[in-house]
Design a protein around this motif. Sequence first.
Motif, PDB file in Angstrom:
ATOM      1  N   THR A  12      -4.521  -3.021  -2.231  1.00  0.00           N
ATOM      2  CA  THR A  12      -4.308  -1.705  -2.825  1.00  0.00           C
ATOM      3  C   THR A  12      -5.589  -1.127  -3.420  1.00  0.00           C
ATOM      4  OG1 THR A  12      -3.590  -2.763  -4.875  1.00  0.00           O
ATOM      5  CG2 THR A  12      -1.873  -2.135  -3.296  1.00  0.00           C
ATOM      6  N   THR A  13      -6.473  -2.004  -3.868  1.00  0.00           N
ATOM      7  CA  THR A  13      -7.768  -1.565  -4.395  1.00  0.00           C
ATOM      8  C   THR A  13      -8.864  -2.405  -3.755  1.00  0.00           C
ATOM      9  OG1 THR A  13      -7.601  -3.087  -6.279  1.00  0.00           O
ATOM     10  CG2 THR A  13      -6.811  -0.819  -6.603  1.00  0.00           C
ATOM     11  N   TYR A  37     -12.716   4.285  -0.044  1.00  0.00           N
ATOM     12  CA  TYR A  37     -11.616   3.374   0.264  1.00  0.00           C
ATOM     13  C   TYR A  37     -10.314   4.156   0.228  1.00  0.00           C
ATOM     14  CZ  TYR A  37      -8.930  -0.988   0.281  1.00  0.00           C
ATOM     15  OH  TYR A  37      -8.092  -2.025   0.611  1.00  0.00           O
ATOM     16  N   GLY A  93      -7.062   4.543  -0.807  1.00  0.00           N
ATOM     17  CA  GLY A  93      -6.329   3.899  -1.886  1.00  0.00           C
ATOM     18  C   GLY A  93      -4.896   3.563  -1.546  1.00  0.00           C
ATOM     19  N   GLY A  94      -4.397   2.548  -2.219  1.00  0.00           N
ATOM     20  CA  GLY A  94      -3.017   2.141  -2.013  1.00  0.00           C
ATOM     21  C   GLY A  94      -2.845   1.098  -0.935  1.00  0.00           C
ATOM     22  N   GLY A  95      -3.909   0.883  -0.157  1.00  0.00           N
ATOM     23  CA  GLY A  95      -3.834  -0.096   0.913  1.00  0.00           C
ATOM     24  C   GLY A  95      -3.164   0.457   2.157  1.00  0.00           C
ATOM     25  N   VAL A  96      -3.628   0.033   3.305  1.00  0.00           N
ATOM     26  CA  VAL A  96      -3.058   0.459   4.588  1.00  0.00           C
ATOM     27  C   VAL A  96      -2.798  -0.784   5.430  1.00  0.00           C
ATOM     28  CG1 VAL A  96      -3.422   1.751   6.715  1.00  0.00           C
ATOM     29  CG2 VAL A  96      -4.224   2.685   4.540  1.00  0.00           C
ATOM     30  N   ASP A  97      -1.568  -0.952   5.851  1.00  0.00           N
ATOM     31  CA  ASP A  97      -1.175  -2.072   6.705  1.00  0.00           C
ATOM     32  C   ASP A  97      -1.320  -1.632   8.155  1.00  0.00           C
ATOM     33  OD1 ASP A  97       0.025  -4.105   8.117  1.00  0.00           O
ATOM     34  OD2 ASP A  97       1.890  -4.104   6.962  1.00  0.00           O
ATOM     35  N   GLN A  99       2.139   4.496   9.006  1.00  0.00           N
ATOM     36  CA  GLN A  99       1.256   4.487   7.843  1.00  0.00           C
ATOM     37  C   GLN A  99      -0.197   4.711   8.271  1.00  0.00           C
ATOM     38  OE1 GLN A  99       0.744   0.742   5.683  1.00  0.00           O
ATOM     39  NE2 GLN A  99       0.975   1.857   3.746  1.00  0.00           N
ATOM     40  N   ALA A 145      -2.392   8.049   7.334  1.00  0.00           N
ATOM     41  CA  ALA A 145      -3.609   7.883   6.537  1.00  0.00           C
ATOM     42  C   ALA A 145      -4.801   8.531   7.221  1.00  0.00           C
ATOM     43  CB  ALA A 145      -3.876   6.405   6.293  1.00  0.00           C
TER      44      ALA A 145
END
Length: 302
Positions: free
Chosen positions: A81-82, A105, A107-111, A117, A121
Amino acid sequence: MLRRGFAASPRIHANKPIGVAAALQAAKENSTGPVQPQLYDGFSLAGRVGVVSGGNRGLGLEMALTLAEAGAKVYALDLPTTPGEEFRAVQKYIERFDTGAKLEYVGGGVDVTDQKQVWDAVAEIGNKEQRMDIGIAAAGILHGAPGLQYPADEFQKVMSVNVNGVLHIAQAVGQQMERFKTAGSLILIASMSGSITNKDHAWVAYNTSKSAVLQMARSLACELGPQAIRVNSISPGHIYTSMTAAYLDTQPELYQKWAGLNPLGRLGRPDELRGVVAWLASDMSTFCTGSDILVSGGHHAW
């Protein structure tokens, strides 16, 4: 022919002659005085936008820095996430450049295994920047197990990240290139393990996934060529990264074994991929697509 509405790379229809053509033009004009060499101009990514998956650390972060050093605005996607301390150090380093380059970056993370998603993004980046030029799919995982007993869920996990995740990034970035009608470069990170088998390692899932990436790059290159979108893969050999360190740091004998498997007699460093990344991302490689570039210390040459 380029599909109508798509912008050719600057080097395809250069505003001024380059290379030998420039020398011949100078002779024709009988011009004298100092001449500014043009070679390094071709590597410039000033004003361009790139996306790098797996950009929080390791090879992905090294590649993100490479694009930024060439002048690009770079967006890193990764699962946390960070970002980590290594990323923040690189980000602060880039802020000291006087070129307009930046590293952000998402933010929040990307899968990368989540197609929607990833698409959303990257589309948001497109909305912000109003262009898209470079995509590097560097996210990947390594897992080993005996082939005849390989658990289905573990096999699928490797394929989901290393194959599906690469496709999702290529799709998302390619969609934005298509949206803004710009030529672009997609770089898919494969491995020498996609075309050889790592001696004495039960990595059937990893090797299979990287072989799939090679074919993915060739297939997309043929499909997207008419839109002036180039697609190539890079196949690193044994590189000492945070991923391989999980094996090597606890097995010193394995480090020496891997080092002895290529003619140079050592493992590679992440920074030794910078040159090929800069080349593939830039206008210096505008006639290269559907290719796999081996950076393996000669591992294949024995």
